[in-house]
Motif scaffolding. Structure first.
Motif, PDB file in Angstrom:
ATOM      1  N   ALA A 282       0.450 -27.768  -8.976  1.00  0.00           N
ATOM      2  CA  ALA A 282       2.357 -28.617  -8.766  1.00  0.00           C
ATOM      3  C   ALA A 282       2.275 -27.391  -7.793  1.00  0.00           C
ATOM      4  O   ALA A 282       3.132 -27.947  -7.011  1.00  0.00           O
ATOM      5  CB  ALA A 282       3.254 -27.934 -10.586  1.00  0.00           C
ATOM      6  N   MET A 283       2.091 -26.472  -7.664  1.00  0.00           N
ATOM      7  CA  MET A 283       2.418 -25.161  -6.376  1.00  0.00           C
ATOM      8  C   MET A 283       2.282 -26.316  -4.696  1.00  0.00           C
ATOM      9  O   MET A 283       3.195 -25.705  -4.122  1.00  0.00           O
ATOM     10  CB  MET A 283       1.878 -24.450  -6.734  1.00  0.00           C
ATOM     11  N   VAL A 284       1.613 -26.752  -4.820  1.00  0.00           N
ATOM     12  CA  VAL A 284       0.991 -27.047  -3.297  1.00  0.00           C
ATOM     13  C   VAL A 284       1.787 -28.424  -3.325  1.00  0.00           C
ATOM     14  O   VAL A 284       1.827 -29.005  -2.549  1.00  0.00           O
ATOM     15  CB  VAL A 284      -1.011 -27.917  -3.961  1.00  0.00           C
ATOM     16  N   GLN A 285       2.090 -29.292  -4.074  1.00  0.00           N
ATOM     17  CA  GLN A 285       2.177 -30.459  -3.520  1.00  0.00           C
ATOM     18  C   GLN A 285       4.403 -29.663  -3.222  1.00  0.00           C
ATOM     19  O   GLN A 285       4.850 -30.220  -2.322  1.00  0.00           O
ATOM     20  CB  GLN A 285       3.807 -30.477  -5.352  1.00  0.00           C
ATOM     21  N   GLU A 286       4.384 -28.531  -3.309  1.00  0.00           N
ATOM     22  CA  GLU A 286       5.956 -27.619  -2.482  1.00  0.00           C
ATOM     23  C   GLU A 286       7.301 -28.502  -2.721  1.00  0.00           C
ATOM     24  O   GLU A 286       7.960 -28.700  -2.456  1.00  0.00           O
ATOM     25  CB  GLU A 286       5.197 -27.791  -0.771  1.00  0.00           C
TER      26      GLU A 286
END
Length: 270
Positions: free
Chosen positions: A152-156
């Motif tokens: 989820a964090m990589v999704q920015e």
């Protein structure tokens, strides 16, 4: 980017799961949804990440009606960690985390240098970088949960919604995850069952009961012995944390009366 739930209702099979819910989450704020099982918390979140279409009302992100955005546009703005988030195929950890870049890539476009750096950084922040080549089906529930947070964090995203993200996590990783949310700068709407963690991690709390918003405000204003007894049906002494002053609940195992039904009006605390 602010998040707004405007008069949101969800009715299924003649039963109202969420009733006229209005809630605002300001840019960069962490707001916790709390309430008993079946109070509508997860249903409200599903409307935010578009797994469920509300019967009435609107979800707005940055002032835009979410339903009018393309799925790619909304996926760039909102990332979700769901309560039942699973990975059924035995992808490696690094492959699962890399899926978070999908809304930003076209077709089979490979990851570039920046994407690989984002994935590496997210895996390190969630303490799963050493598992990068492991298949996710070989991981424990807590390890898998941290992998999904990294994805989820990589999704920015600008808005992050999480449904019981501390499930399966040991206390160290619970604290680390909630500290990450506090310092992320993202607009966060999170469902938590542990009221003490919610008090420590959230700027504001929104209390749901039987699909209705019954109280909203700061943890210090909201978490009173009276509200906990009325909504959750348990007795608790509320004391300040000796270091932070955040309210902390000390529970009694003696039974309390069942929660009274809400009066239909939302109480708002400054």
């Amino acid at each position: 980017m602010d998040l707004e739930l405007d008069a949101l209702s969800v009715v299924t099979d003649g039963r109202a799961l969420v009733r006229d819910l209005s809630l605002q989450v300001a840019d960069g704020q962490v707001v916790g949804l709390v309430g008993p099982n079946g109070s509508g918390k997860s249903t409200a979140l599903r409307c935010v990440y578009r797994a469920l279409r509300p019967t009435s009302g609107v979800v707005r992100v940055g002032g835009d009606d979410l339903s009018r955005l393309t799925m790619r546009q909304s996926s760039r703005a909102v990332a979700a960690l769901t309560q039942d988030g699973t990975v059924d195929l035995d992808f490696t950890v690094e492959e699962v985390v890399a899926l978070g870049r999908t809304p930003h890539l076209r077709g089979n476009q490979p990851l570039g240098r920046r994407e690989r750096e984002l994935c590496e950084r997210a895996m390190r922040r969630m303490d799963v970088h050493h598992l990068a080549r492991r298949g996710v089906l070989t991981l424990s529930g807590g390890e898998r949960q941290r992998v999904l947070v990294a994805r989820a964090m990589v999704q920015e995203p600008r808005v992050l919604v999480l449904d019981e993200p501390t499930n399966h996590l040991d206390i160290r990783h619970q604290v680390e995850l909630l500290s990450l949310l506090r310092g992320s700068g993202l607009t966060v709407l999170v469902v938590l069952h542990d009221l003490n963690l919610a008090a420590a991690a959230c700027d504001r709390l929104a209390v749901l009961s039987q699909g209705r918003l019954v109280a909203t405000g700061t943890p210090k204003d909201i978490l009173t012995a009276e509200l906990v007894r009325e909504v959750f049906g348990v007795d608790a002494d509320v004391v300040p944390h000796p270091l932070t002053g955040d309210p902390q609940l000390l529970y009694s195992l003696s039974p309390s009366p069942s929660p009274a039904p809400p009066n239909g009006r939302a109480a708002s605390c400054p």
